[in-house]
Each structure stands twice: as C-alpha cells, then as structure tokens.
Design a protein around this motif. Structure first.
Motif, PDB file in Angstrom:
ATOM      1  N   THR A 166       9.269 -15.458  -6.252  1.00 59.76           N
ATOM      2  CA  THR A 166       8.290 -15.090  -7.278  1.00 59.76           C
ATOM      3  C   THR A 166       7.590 -13.790  -6.917  1.00 59.76           C
ATOM      4  N   LEU A 167       7.197 -13.657  -5.654  1.00 64.24           N
ATOM      5  CA  LEU A 167       6.517 -12.444  -5.223  1.00 64.24           C
ATOM      6  C   LEU A 167       7.453 -11.239  -5.240  1.00 64.24           C
ATOM      7  N   LEU A 168       8.717 -11.435  -4.813  1.00 60.36           N
ATOM      8  CA  LEU A 168       9.675 -10.322  -4.866  1.00 60.36           C
ATOM      9  C   LEU A 168       9.935  -9.899  -6.307  1.00 60.36           C
ATOM     10  N   ASP A 169      10.008 -10.869  -7.208  1.00 60.12           N
ATOM     11  CA  ASP A 169      10.205 -10.540  -8.617  1.00 60.12           C
ATOM     12  C   ASP A 169       9.012  -9.760  -9.164  1.00 60.12           C
ATOM     13  N   ALA A 170       7.811 -10.176  -8.795  1.00 56.55           N
ATOM     14  CA  ALA A 170       6.611  -9.461  -9.250  1.00 56.55           C
ATOM     15  C   ALA A 170       6.589  -8.044  -8.666  1.00 56.55           C
ATOM     16  N   LEU A 171       6.944  -7.892  -7.387  1.00 56.80           N
ATOM     17  CA  LEU A 171       7.009  -6.558  -6.790  1.00 56.80           C
ATOM     18  C   LEU A 171       8.041  -5.684  -7.494  1.00 56.80           C
ATOM     19  N   ALA A 172       9.163  -6.279  -7.869  1.00 54.26           N
ATOM     20  CA  ALA A 172      10.226  -5.522  -8.534  1.00 54.26           C
ATOM     21  C   ALA A 172       9.775  -4.964  -9.872  1.00 54.26           C
ATOM     22  N   ARG A 173       8.818  -5.594 -10.491  1.00 56.31           N
ATOM     23  CA  ARG A 173       8.341  -5.139 -11.797  1.00 56.31           C
ATOM     24  C   ARG A 173       7.328  -4.009 -11.704  1.00 56.31           C
ATOM     25  N   LEU A 174       6.886  -3.700 -10.494  1.00 54.75           N
ATOM     26  CA  LEU A 174       5.955  -2.582 -10.312  1.00 54.75           C
ATOM     27  C   LEU A 174       6.729  -1.276 -10.241  1.00 54.75           C
ATOM     28  N   PRO A 175       6.127  -0.184 -10.705  1.00 57.19           N
ATOM     29  CA  PRO A 175       6.752   1.130 -10.486  1.00 57.19           C
ATOM     30  C   PRO A 175       6.896   1.395  -8.987  1.00 57.19           C
ATOM     31  N   ALA A 176       7.842   2.215  -8.628  1.00 59.79           N
ATOM     32  CA  ALA A 176       8.165   2.460  -7.214  1.00 59.79           C
ATOM     33  C   ALA A 176       6.955   2.910  -6.397  1.00 59.79           C
ATOM     34  N   LYS A 177       6.169   3.819  -6.908  1.00 56.21           N
ATOM     35  CA  LYS A 177       5.021   4.319  -6.143  1.00 56.21           C
ATOM     36  C   LYS A 177       3.952   3.246  -5.987  1.00 56.21           C
ATOM     37  N   ASP A 178       3.737   2.433  -7.020  1.00 51.44           N
ATOM     38  CA  ASP A 178       2.776   1.332  -6.906  1.00 51.44           C
ATOM     39  C   ASP A 178       3.265   0.312  -5.881  1.00 51.44           C
ATOM     40  N   SER A 184      -6.319  10.438  -1.324  1.00 47.19           N
ATOM     41  CA  SER A 184      -6.867   9.100  -1.104  1.00 47.19           C
ATOM     42  C   SER A 184      -7.266   8.457  -2.431  1.00 47.19           C
ATOM     43  N   ALA A 185      -7.793   9.268  -3.338  1.00 48.27           N
ATOM     44  CA  ALA A 185      -8.179   8.746  -4.652  1.00 48.27           C
ATOM     45  C   ALA A 185      -6.954   8.221  -5.402  1.00 48.27           C
ATOM     46  N   ALA A 186      -5.833   8.914  -5.289  1.00 45.77           N
ATOM     47  CA  ALA A 186      -4.609   8.453  -5.950  1.00 45.77           C
ATOM     48  C   ALA A 186      -4.142   7.122  -5.365  1.00 45.77           C
ATOM     49  N   VAL A 187      -4.293   6.957  -4.063  1.00 45.08           N
ATOM     50  CA  VAL A 187      -3.911   5.688  -3.426  1.00 45.08           C
ATOM     51  C   VAL A 187      -4.805   4.567  -3.937  1.00 45.08           C
ATOM     52  N   ARG A 188      -6.111   4.810  -3.981  1.00 44.13           N
ATOM     53  CA  ARG A 188      -7.024   3.771  -4.466  1.00 44.13           C
ATOM     54  C   ARG A 188      -6.716   3.405  -5.917  1.00 44.13           C
ATOM     55  N   THR A 189      -6.443   4.413  -6.746  1.00 44.55           N
ATOM     56  CA  THR A 189      -6.121   4.162  -8.149  1.00 44.55           C
ATOM     57  C   THR A 189      -4.833   3.364  -8.272  1.00 44.55           C
ATOM     58  N   ARG A 190      -3.793   3.784  -7.566  1.00 44.97           N
ATOM     59  CA  ARG A 190      -2.507   3.077  -7.617  1.00 44.97           C
ATOM     60  C   ARG A 190      -2.641   1.652  -7.085  1.00 44.97           C
ATOM     61  N   CYS A 191      -3.412   1.491  -6.037  1.00 42.42           N
ATOM     62  CA  CYS A 191      -3.595   0.175  -5.441  1.00 42.42           C
ATOM     63  C   CYS A 191      -4.290  -0.759  -6.435  1.00 42.42           C
ATOM     64  N   SER A 192      -5.325  -0.268  -7.045  1.00 43.75           N
ATOM     65  CA  SER A 192      -6.054  -1.060  -8.033  1.00 43.75           C
ATOM     66  C   SER A 192      -5.144  -1.436  -9.203  1.00 43.75           C
ATOM     67  N   ARG A 193      -4.392  -0.456  -9.690  1.00 38.86           N
ATOM     68  CA  ARG A 193      -3.473  -0.683 -10.804  1.00 38.86           C
ATOM     69  C   ARG A 193      -2.383  -1.695 -10.417  1.00 38.86           C
ATOM     70  N   ALA A 194      -1.831  -1.538  -9.231  1.00 42.66           N
ATOM     71  CA  ALA A 194      -0.747  -2.414  -8.789  1.00 42.66           C
ATOM     72  C   ALA A 194      -1.241  -3.845  -8.600  1.00 42.66           C
ATOM     73  N   LEU A 195      -2.410  -4.005  -7.993  1.00 45.89           N
ATOM     74  CA  LEU A 195      -2.939  -5.356  -7.799  1.00 45.89           C
ATOM     75  C   LEU A 195      -3.275  -6.008  -9.134  1.00 45.89           C
ATOM     76  N   GLY A 196      -3.803  -5.224 -10.062  1.00 48.96           N
ATOM     77  CA  GLY A 196      -4.067  -5.759 -11.404  1.00 48.96           C
ATOM     78  C   GLY A 196      -2.788  -6.205 -12.088  1.00 48.96           C
ATOM     79  N   ARG A 197      -1.748  -5.415 -11.960  1.00 47.50           N
ATOM     80  CA  ARG A 197      -0.455  -5.764 -12.560  1.00 47.50           C
ATOM     81  C   ARG A 197       0.122  -7.021 -11.901  1.00 47.50           C
ATOM     82  N   LEU A 198      -0.012  -7.125 -10.584  1.00 50.26           N
ATOM     83  CA  LEU A 198       0.470  -8.329  -9.891  1.00 50.26           C
ATOM     84  C   LEU A 198      -0.303  -9.561 -10.350  1.00 50.26           C
ATOM     85  N   ARG A 199      -1.609  -9.421 -10.517  1.00 53.31           N
ATOM     86  CA  ARG A 199      -2.415 -10.551 -11.023  1.00 53.31           C
ATOM     87  C   ARG A 199      -1.945 -10.951 -12.415  1.00 53.31           C
ATOM     88  N   GLU A 200      -1.661  -9.945 -13.231  1.00 50.74           N
ATOM     89  CA  GLU A 200      -1.187 -10.193 -14.590  1.00 50.74           C
ATOM     90  C   GLU A 200       0.172 -10.904 -14.561  1.00 50.74           C
TER      91      GLU A 200
END
Length: 169
Positions: free
Chosen positions: A104-116, A141-157
């Motif tokens: 399930t986690l690998l599938d969720a990771l696969a759905r994220l864009p490569a950089k996220d 660093s700001a781009a990392v924080r933004t991508r991290c926030s976006r990626a975690l939100g997408r994983l939660r979704e």
C-alpha cells in the motif's frame, strides 16, 4: 586505479550496496529492476571519481546524493511512464512486517511525482535535514519544504482514513 584504492572502493561498495538498493527501491516505488540499474550507475560514477570521493568526509552521503540525482535525471529522460505490471514483487529482506502495508505504501509512493517522492525518501527514509535534502536535489530549502508538505498531503489523501491504521495506532 591503484590496488589500495581499488580495495578501499570495493570495501565501501560492499558495505553500502544494501542501503543504496533499499533507498533506490523506495525512490522507484518498488521497481526493483530500475533500482538495481540506479545503484549500478551510482557505483560506476563513484568508481570513476573514487580518488576524490574517498577524501570526502562523508562518502556514504556522497553516494546517496549521486543515487538521488541519478534517479531524478532518469525520470527527466524517461519518455513513457508505462510499467509492465502493477503488482509489486517481494523486496529482498522485506519478509518482516505486514506485506499489505508495504504494498500500500509503495503504491502510494508510486503515485507521487518523482521529485516529491525523492523529497519524502530523503527526509523520512534517509532522515536528512531540509538543507541536506535541498543540497542533494539542487533546489532551495523553501522548495524542499513546499514539496514535502505537498507530498505528505497527497500521501494522506491517497491513504485516506486508514492513515492512523498504517501509522500503527
């Protein structure tokens, strides 16, 4: 390459191969064949530069940086996102734990864009700081924080209400 340096490189490669492979499996969301290719390419690049790399204070960190950049470069070059199958093979050493959770986690990771995906792996698998992650990915660093926030939100979704179940609550 002198024999002493070649032996030093071989010792380093044997010691880091497993960790780099596991990181590559996460970056590729379970594509073990691509993960093997990325690790081989990483070791090839390290071999060519081993004289300089061996003098670096943290050759393991350098190897992880090369692996991540190799993955991102591969994703940029890739013209097709086709995969032969959507069933993930068993990962070596993954016999422990819950297989359905891992899939399930690998599938969720696969759905994220490569950089996220790369940001999530570096920050939470490699346990790197925002600054270290930014350095590896050649972004701010700001781009990392933004991508991290976006990626975690997408994983939660993607994981939905089952997130607490996956977290072990």
């Amino acid at each position: 390459m002198r024999q002493g340096r070649a032996d030093e490189y071989a010792e380093f490669a044997v010691a880091r191969a497993g960790h780099l492979y596991r990181s590559a499996c996460l970056l590729t969301a379970g594509d073990t064949h691509l993960a093997e290719d990325l690790v081989q390419e990483t070791f090839g690049r390290l071999y060519v530069r081993w004289g300089r790399v061996s003098r670096v204070g943290n050759p393991a960190g350098y190897a992880q940086t090369v692996l991540t950049r190799t993955f991102l470069a591969h994703q940029r070059r890739r013209s097709s996102r086709e995969r032969a199958t959507d069933v993930f093979p068993d990962l070596p050493g993954a016999g422990d734990g819950d297989a359905s959770l891992r899939l399930t986690l690998l599938d969720a990771l696969a759905r994220l864009p490569a950089k996220d995906r790369a940001v999530v792996v570096l920050r939470y698998w490699e346990d790197r700081s925002v600054e270290e992650t930014a350095d590896v990915m050649n972004v701010s660093s700001a781009a990392v924080r933004t991508r991290c926030s976006r990626a975690l939100g997408r994983l939660r979704e993607l994981l939905g209400g089952d997130l607490a179940e996956y977290a072990g609550s």
